[in-house]
Design an enzyme around this catalytic site. Structure first.
Site, PDB file in Angstrom:
ATOM      1  CB  CYS A 127     -12.740  38.049   2.013  1.00 10.30           C
ATOM      2  SG  CYS A 127     -14.057  36.964   1.324  1.00 10.30           S
ATOM      3  NE  ARG A 155      -3.262  34.900  -6.652  1.00  5.52           N
ATOM      4  CZ  ARG A 155      -3.909  35.456  -5.891  1.00  5.52           C
ATOM      5  NH1 ARG A 155      -3.566  36.857  -5.448  1.00  5.52           N
ATOM      6  NH2 ARG A 155      -4.972  35.370  -5.267  1.00  5.52           N
ATOM      7  CE  LYS A 196      -2.691  37.163   2.879  1.00  2.17           C
ATOM      8  NZ  LYS A 196      -3.625  36.551   2.084  1.00  2.17           N
ATOM      9  CG  ASP A 197      -6.409  33.471   4.334  1.00  2.00           C
ATOM     10  OD1 ASP A 197      -6.547  34.460   3.592  1.00  2.00           O
ATOM     11  OD2 ASP A 197      -5.412  32.859   4.029  1.00  2.00           O
ATOM     12  NE  ARG A 204      -5.633  44.116   2.015  1.00  2.00           N
ATOM     13  CZ  ARG A 204      -4.452  44.234   1.465  1.00  2.00           C
ATOM     14  NH1 ARG A 204      -3.542  45.100   1.601  1.00  2.00           N
ATOM     15  NH2 ARG A 204      -4.109  42.848   1.110  1.00  2.00           N
ATOM     16  NE  ARG A 205      -2.564  42.498  -1.743  1.00  2.00           N
ATOM     17  CZ  ARG A 205      -2.413  40.955  -1.800  1.00  2.00           C
ATOM     18  NH1 ARG A 205      -2.868  40.373  -2.776  1.00  2.00           N
ATOM     19  NH2 ARG A 205      -1.718  40.820  -0.854  1.00  2.00           N
ATOM     20  NE  ARG A 248      -9.694  33.115  -5.895  1.00  2.00           N
ATOM     21  CZ  ARG A 248     -10.646  32.266  -5.575  1.00  2.00           C
ATOM     22  NH1 ARG A 248     -11.821  32.409  -6.081  1.00  2.00           N
ATOM     23  NH2 ARG A 248     -10.376  31.129  -4.819  1.00  2.00           N
TER      24      ARG A 248
END
Length: 293
Positions: free
Chosen positions: A237, A152, A80-81, A128-129, A146
């Site tokens: 992104c 997190r 995904k990166d 997106r989320r 981040r």
């Protein structure tokens, strides 16, 4: 023959690289593998929100440069990166290392997304989320976030947030899946293209050395469809973009989203014939553009 494998420095990246090496060692028992941690831009700057970072490839660029100058021989990324445009001298091996593509919720009171209090605070740095959750719960308040998984989780404990959204794959690979309060339905909270998949990147000149790595599976084809959609969108992104493809017999059910920001994101749910899977990415983009009219 010793293969130098480049990866990010995080605990998750190193774990994912170990998993990739385990798989490669079974295919190439005569080769040895050496992990080379590389510090990337996205890990150096942990404060700037992703949407404000103008550079592309912030989690892979330094690793790709090391691959191009032969400092390393193979790179391991979270797929995904990896953006829709790649250096012409580099390529990805067929996707074969998969994990759960869904996003998930970790909440302080062990609630689901729909059970959270009105105007609950959810932490995520992903547009997106945010776009997907806004469609379900427009009252939710978002907090930018981040850092690696450990950071997190610690911030959640120390904050007044109600929860945070993470990729299930990372938690599972680190053995932290017990923390998950809800796996978010990928037809509503649409995953990033190829989420949960590891990308094995090589120089094109070395392609023949890795011919044994190519495999055809239904999940590999689903991921290819998701990546085709990403390439058709020309997105990075800085915009909300996601795609989730699922093969059922001779059909492919796809959920996708794309937009300029979290409030203008458009969504599409379509079923296609598996015989024409190469056209799905362009057909999805066509359906999304029709919503602009």
């Amino acid at each position: 023959m010793n293969i130098k494998v480049g990866t990010r420095e995080s605990k998750l990246a190193l774990k994912q690289t170990e998993l990739a090496i385990q798989a490669l060692s079974k295919i190439f028992p005569e080769r040895s593998f050496e992990i080379v941690p590389i510090r990337v831009k996205g890990d150096q700057d942990k404060k700037t929100p992703l949407v404000q970072m103008k550079q592309t490839g912030i989690f892979i660029k330094e690793i790709e440069l090391a691959l191009l100058d032969h400092t390393i021989d193979l790179a391991i990324h979270s797929l995904k990166d990896v953006g829709s445009v790649m250096h012409p001298d580099l390529m990805l091996l067929q996707h074969a290392l998969f994990e759960d593509p869904r996003d998930c919720l970790i909440s302080k009171d062990h609630q689901t997304l729909m059970e959270l209090r009105p105007e609950a605070k959810i932490a995520t740095g992903s547009l997106r989320r945010r776009a997907c959750i806004h469609r379900l719960r427009p009252d939710i308040q978002f907090v930018d976030l981040r850092g690696n998984i450990e950071t997190r989780l610690q911030k959640l404990k120390e904050s007044d947030w109600d929860g945070l959204i993470l990729a299930s794959a990372g938690l599972k690979r680190l053995g932290l899946e017990a923390l998950i309060d809800e796996y978010l339905d990928p037809s509503f909270v649409i995953p990033a293209c190829g989420q949960g998949t590891l990308a094995l990147q090589i120089r094109k000149e070395d392609q023949r050395q890795y011919e044994k790595c190519f495999s055809e599976t239904s999940r590999a084809l689903e991921v290819q469809i998701e990546r085709d959609f990403l390439m058709q969108s020309h997105a990075g992104c800085h915009v909300p973009v996601g795609c989730y493809a699922k093969i059922h017999g001779q059909t492919v059910v796809v959920d996708a989203c794309f937009g300029e920001d979290e409030f203008s994101c458009r969504f599409v749910h379509e079923t296609f014939s598996l015989d024409h899977w190469e056209q799905i990415g362009s057909q999805l983009q066509k359906k999304l553009k029709e919503q602009e009219l």
